[in-house]
Design a protein around this motif. Structure first.
Motif: not given
Length: 651
Positions: A471-491
């Protein structure tokens, strides 16, 4: 209220004034003027204008009363009269008016043994003025010293005498009311009345043009209980008023004090005559001008409001089109649809979670035939005026299509319209927002790691690691512009029935007042307030260590010590009882340390992290962080975003 309804109201208001205006004009231009009358209530300033009254001497409006005098010795003479001529008889037809007047008044005598002289209601020539050297015994109607007394106005008066003039006028002793015609010394008729109670009184005076009778009646109206007291009356036949007074007269009240003093007050006053106003044309023109001015003001206001309504309607439509464009056209639900889907957001059986952004409810959309998770994002959890940022986020989230990301089904904004918001449509107001997601029905990673009795097996954990990484590879490298999650945690890692992992809440932190728990938040980000892709990498690394390692207060520091001692497998979660693939376990723990290094330049990208998991290449040589950097992890406190910017390419 809908804008269209407001516009309709404005048109109806304009129509009402248009229909009513001719009625007023017709009244003003009527060929038969109405009988003359006026009515003043001095406790209500809307019932009179000061221009309608003439004040002389000490007379003036004080609060809810007209004080003709005051209760000090310096207040000697006061007169209040109607400021315009009043018809008594018609010069053309010789018709004599019948008239009636009513007034409420008080005579307050601070010293019952040394009171003032009293007051009188009078009719005299128009215009009429206080004569020179007025005396108390004449109520200020004629000169007090008797000089040139006959040269002043003739008058008809009803006196309310409070002075004990036994020695001056032997025929009358004590308080009384009387009828005077151009003389106070010789009243036509008198009746005794005790004024010492200092209560409010009501007087009525009538004149009948047929019988020529003038009748005056007085009755106390207070204190309570005095209403039942019998009224006191005095009457006299006057003769022909045309021989006594001119056609137009002054009507009013006059009083004067001698060596003693008292307070004489008028509370209300009405007067009516059977004859019309002596100046109907002037009065009609005055009405026309006043009505025209009012209509002009109302018309201008309606025009301004109508133009503003049209602009508001255009602005509203433009805003809707702009929102559709900014959100990428994702479905916008109505609030009533979501309320119906959640049993009006019932907290008993529909609330399934809560967090820093708001509450999450389970709902069922009958139209779509599917269950959804509805996240209520309150105004308090977002930055002031962050609607535009939110629209951009909705567009990004809705366009992010990946099996390991929670799908955004739609959104809703609940607006609370009021007249102030309508007038100030140019002001953007933060509202309660709802995001509608697909419902992922197997809770989240935190619950399965720390709350379930059943231990989550390693094969499932490793699958979750790969899903999060993808999921993070998709957000960071497969989208233009890339997307930051900013709140990654188990919840925010949701699981379906097959334990497929889906990242939720990506992108929402940009317009929030709080972003992420300190436990998972990049220390560099906490210092600078700047989010970068490396910030997500750090959070991902901490989550990997939580998935793979023992739960210990100092686990982060211990894992680093075991890594330096080349015994990293001692960090593996002992609840697994050794039932795991050692190569996978080792690579997950090492990757967790690699991603969470304090030095952001030493962290891998998410693409490198995925390559590392899927390959059998050598383990990286990680530099040992300083002791302070590998101490105990931070607490679960939430941190507010800093003022720094965002890495180029983020939305």
């Amino acid at each position: 209220m809908e804008i269209s309804q407001l516009v309709l109201c404005f048109f109806l208001l304009l129509l009402a004034f248009s229909l009513d205006a001719p009625h007023h004009c017709t009244d003003a231009a009527a060929t038969t003027p109405p009988p003359f009358s006026f009515n003043f209530n001095f406790s209500n300033t809307y019932t009179y204008r000061l221009d309608d009254l003439r004040f002389e001497g000490t007379a003036a409006v004080h609060g809810a009363t007209v004080d003709l005098t005051c209760d000090v010795a310096q207040c000697t003479t006061g007169r209040m009269s109607y400021g315009r001529p009043v018809p008594l008889w018609d010069r053309t037809t010789n018709e004599v008016a019948s008239f009636a007047t009513e007034f409420a008044f008080k005579i307050i005598t601070p010293n019952d043994k040394a009171r003032g002289d009293g007051m009188a209601f009078f009719l005299s020539s128009y215009p009429s003025h206080v004569p020179p050297k007025p005396s108390g015994q004449n109520f200020g109607l004629i000169a007090g010293d008797g000089e040139n007394a006959g040269s002043f106005d003739r008058f008809i008066a009803v006196e309310f005498d409070t002075y004990d003039d036994t020695f001056e006028r032997p025929k009358q002793i004590g308080d009384h009311i009387g009828i005077d015609v151009s003389s106070v010394a010789d009243s036509i008729n008198t009746t005794s009345l005790n004024f010492s109670r200092n209560g409010a009184m009501k007087a009525s005076i009538t004149f009948d043009n047929v019988t020529r009778m003038l009748v005056a009646t007085v009755q106390f109206t207070e204190p309570p209980g005095s209403r039942s007291a019998a009224p006191v009356q005095v009457s006299a036949k006057l003769g022909d008023p045309r021989a006594l007074l001119p056609p137009e007269v002054t009507v009013g009240f006059s009083t004067a004090n001698g060596g003693t003093f008292q307070l004489d007050q008028i509370l209300s006053w009405s007067f009516s005559s059977t004859l019309a106003s002596p100046h109907p044309v002037i009065k009609g023109n005055h009405k026309k001008k006043g009505m025209a001015g009012k209509l002009a003001i109302v018309g201008a206001l309606i025009f301004v409001l109508l133009v503003w309504s049209i602009l508001s309607w255009w602005k509203w439509g433009s805003s809707r089109r702009d929102i559709d464009k900014r959100t990428g056209g994702v479905r916008q639900f109505k609030y009533n649809e979501l309320a119906a889907a959640t049993n009006r957001f019932s907290s008993e059986n529909r609330l399934i979670g809560a967090g820093p952004f708001g509450e999450v409810y389970k709902g069922f959309l009958r139209e779509m035939g599917r269950h959804v998770a509805i996240k209520k994002i309150s105004k308090e959890s977002r930055s002031e005026g962050s609607n535009r940022d939110f629209y951009d986020e909705v567009k990004i989230i809705s366009s992010a299509k990946n099996k390991n990301l929670v799908e955004l089904v739609g959104w809703c904004m609940k607006r609370r319209w009021n007249i102030f918001d309508f007038i100030c449509w140019c002001r953007e107001k933060a509202n309660t927002i709802f995001l509608v997601y697909e419902f992922v029905d197997n809770s989240n990673l935190r619950v399965h790691l720390h709350e379930k009795e059943a231990v989550l097996p390693w094969t499932t954990r490793y699958k979750i690691v790969k899903d999060i990484c993808a999921a993070l590879v998709y957000l960071h490298h497969e989208r233009c512009p890339f997307v930051l999650h900013r709140n990654i945690k188990p919840n925010n890692i949701l699981l379906d029935r097959e334990f497929n992992a889906k990242l939720a809440d990506f992108g929402l932190s940009r317009s929030a007042d709080k972003v992420g728990k300190a436990r998972y938040l990049d220390p560099e980000c906490r210092k600078t307030g700047k989010f970068k892709r490396s910030s997500d990498v750090y959070s991902f690394g901490i989550v990997l260590l939580e998935i793979a390692c023992k739960k210990d207060e100092n686990s982060y520091a211990k894992v680093w010590r075991w890594y330096i001692e080349k015994s990293v497998m001692q960090a593996a979660d002992d609840r697994l009882r050794g039932e795991f693939d050692e190569r996978q376990m080792e690579r997950v723990i090492v990757l967790g340390l690699w991603c969470s290094q304090p030095n952001i330049d030493m962290r891998p990208t998410m693409q490198q992290a995925m390559d590392f998991l899927e390959s059998d290449g050598p383990l990286p040589e990680l530099a040992e962080p300083e002791t302070s950097s590998r101490n105990e992890m931070p607490s679960d406190e939430y941190f507010a975003p800093g003022t720094g910017g965002f890495e180029d390419g983020s939305f």
